[in-house]
Design an enzyme around this catalytic site. Structure first.
Site, PDB file in Angstrom:
ATOM      1  N   GLY A  31      45.238  25.064  65.130  1.00 41.72           N
ATOM      2  CA  GLY A  31      45.833  25.676  63.947  1.00 41.72           C
ATOM      3  C   GLY A  31      45.092  26.911  63.467  1.00 41.72           C
ATOM      4  O   GLY A  31      44.305  27.499  64.187  1.00 41.72           O
ATOM      5  N   HIS A  34      46.869  32.563  65.039  1.00 45.41           N
ATOM      6  CA  HIS A  34      46.763  34.019  65.144  1.00 45.41           C
ATOM      7  C   HIS A  34      47.595  34.465  66.344  1.00 45.41           C
ATOM      8  O   HIS A  34      48.211  33.628  67.029  1.00 45.41           O
ATOM      9  CB  HIS A  34      45.297  34.454  65.263  1.00 45.41           C
ATOM     10  N   HIS A  37      47.417  32.567  69.716  1.00 45.32           N
ATOM     11  CA  HIS A  37      48.211  31.337  69.821  1.00 45.32           C
ATOM     12  C   HIS A  37      49.685  31.682  70.046  1.00 45.32           C
ATOM     13  O   HIS A  37      50.375  31.033  70.844  1.00 45.32           O
ATOM     14  CB  HIS A  37      48.108  30.521  68.522  1.00 45.32           C
ATOM     15  N   VAL A 176      43.920  37.601  73.895  1.00 37.62           N
ATOM     16  CA  VAL A 176      44.444  38.607  72.967  1.00 37.62           C
ATOM     17  C   VAL A 176      43.290  39.082  72.088  1.00 37.62           C
ATOM     18  O   VAL A 176      42.554  38.267  71.515  1.00 37.62           O
ATOM     19  CB  VAL A 176      45.580  38.028  72.089  1.00 37.62           C
TER      20      VAL A 176
HETATM   21  P1  AMP Z   1      42.158  26.865  69.365  1.00 39.51           P
HETATM   22  O1  AMP Z   1      43.159  26.719  68.253  1.00 39.51           O
HETATM   23  O2  AMP Z   1      41.098  27.883  69.082  1.00 39.51           O
HETATM   24  O3  AMP Z   1      41.642  25.549  69.867  1.00 39.51           O
HETATM   25  O4  AMP Z   1      42.968  27.489  70.578  1.00 39.51           O
HETATM   26  C1  AMP Z   1      44.159  26.912  71.030  1.00 39.51           C
HETATM   27  C2  AMP Z   1      44.579  27.610  72.288  1.00 39.51           C
HETATM   28  O5  AMP Z   1      44.721  28.997  72.037  1.00 39.51           O
HETATM   29  C3  AMP Z   1      43.551  27.472  73.418  1.00 39.51           C
HETATM   30  O6  AMP Z   1      44.219  27.292  74.654  1.00 39.51           O
HETATM   31  C4  AMP Z   1      42.830  28.788  73.346  1.00 39.51           C
HETATM   32  O7  AMP Z   1      42.262  29.172  74.587  1.00 39.51           O
HETATM   33  C5  AMP Z   1      43.940  29.722  72.953  1.00 39.51           C
HETATM   34  N1  AMP Z   1      43.407  30.931  72.332  1.00 39.51           N
HETATM   35  C6  AMP Z   1      42.503  30.994  71.320  1.00 39.51           C
HETATM   36  N2  AMP Z   1      42.200  32.283  71.058  1.00 39.51           N
HETATM   37  C7  AMP Z   1      42.914  33.042  71.922  1.00 39.51           C
HETATM   38  C8  AMP Z   1      43.026  34.440  72.153  1.00 39.51           C
HETATM   39  N3  AMP Z   1      42.349  35.347  71.445  1.00 39.51           N
HETATM   40  N4  AMP Z   1      43.861  34.865  73.131  1.00 39.51           N
HETATM   41  C9  AMP Z   1      44.576  33.968  73.864  1.00 39.51           C
HETATM   42  N5  AMP Z   1      44.508  32.634  73.698  1.00 39.51           N
HETATM   43  C10 AMP Z   1      43.689  32.173  72.736  1.00 39.51           C
END
Ligand code: AMP
Length: 291
Positions: A31, A34, A37, A176
């Site tokens: 959650g 951004h 996601h 990203v």
């Molecule tokens: P998180 O909410 O940080 O656990 O991330 C959820 C998913 O989004 C994971 O698969 C992350 O690798 C991906 N994610 C987080 N930040 C980025 C980003 N800047 N660019 C692409 N994918 C992302």
């Protein structure tokens, strides 16, 4: 967009989808959404009929001294962003719904689970893989989309799918970045103006490593040293590790190739940041907001 809480409700929705011959695409998140996601949602949308996004801050993957309580949360905002980006089912389980007891059984991530991120965060990847397996069990996705930003996590999910013969296609989407080069992360909200300036040393360190690689250097030690030198010049930032890893095994390598991943982790104040780049592709291969 439907919002469901219980694993049982999600399983019902995915069984219905399967009966109708529809492919489910799963985007697991913690959650505070951004654009990184939302890019994963786009990838899922392109490959599935029903897009399920989970929003769950998983206590099992946080150490006792880590930021589980301080992890940013804003469900109302997430709900709006998820709906606008085309999510069909938003799955928001409570900790009690996910872990009514225990768990007594967790997934053991193997050797890659205890290096780099796993060395700094003992137990982290057991927590990650356990929750991902539970998400897979409830959503029964044909395809699951993860971000390359968390490269070690994506590699371990790949290993788990392979080793357990899970019927899930894994898609790993590019990182990203903001216009200034900083990889988007929910934790960036904790950075003040000075912290954010310091955090830019991470993409700068990766760019430094890529530059040395492009100049012909193939010794991983020299590439790592170039990236470390950039981090070392930034007062107020503490480096946790810099490493060149083989993309297939995710083990550190001595000889860099086009597909070698250069991974960094550092702390700016209380905020821990990670980032990585594929040496042959460079940061230009990532998505940059504003481009
Ligand atoms: P998180 O909410 O940080 O656990 O991330 C959820 C998913 O989004 C994971 O698969 C992350 O690798 C991906 N994610 C987080 N930040 C980025 C980003 N800047 N660019 C692409 N994918 C992302």
């Amino acid at each position: 967009m439907r919002v469901v809480c219980l694993p049982r409700e999600l399983r019902e929705a995915s069984t219905q989808a399967a009966r109708a011959g529809l492919r489910v695409g799963l985007v697991p998140t913690m959650g505070f959404l951004h654009a990184g996601h939302l890019a994963l949602v786009k990838e899922a949308r392109a490959r599935a009929d029903v897009v399920v996004m989970s929003v769950f801050v998983n206590p099992l993957q946080f150490g006792p001294a880590e930021d589980f309580a301080a992890y940013p949360r804003d469900l109302e905002r997430d709900r709006g962003l998820a709906e606008a980006s085309g999510v069909d089912v938003l799955w928001v389980p409570t900790v009690e719904a996910m872990y009514p007891v225990g768990p007594a059984v967790t997934v053991s991530p193997g050797p890659v689970g205890s290096i780099l991120e796993g060395a700094v965060r003992p137990g982290h990847f057991a927590g990650v893989l356990t929750v991902v397996l539970k998400l897979f069990a409830a959503a029964a996705p044909a395809v699951a989309v993860f971000g390359r930003k968390d490269a070690q996590q994506a590699a371990l999910v790949r290993f788990m799918i392979r080793d357990f013969n899970l019927p899930v296609e894994l898609i790993v989407a590019p990182t990203v970045r903001d216009a200034d080069g900083l990889a988007l992360s929910s934790r960036n909200v904790h950075l003040d103006v000075a912290g954010r300036r310091r955090a830019l040393a991470l993409p700068r360190a990766l760019a430094g490593g890529v530059e040395v690689f492009r100049s012909g250097e193939r010794r991983a030690g020299s590439i790592v040293a170039a990236a470390e030198a950039v981090l070392g010049r930034e007062a107020g930032l503490t480096s946790d590790y810099v490493a060149c890893v083989n993309p297939d095994t995710f083990l550190p390598t001595d000889a860099a190739t086009d597909t070698t991943t250069l991974a960094v982790a550092a702390r700016v104040g209380a905020t821990r940041l990670i980032d990585n780049v594929v040496l042959g592709a460079g940061l230009d291969a990532d998505v940059r907001i504003g481009d």
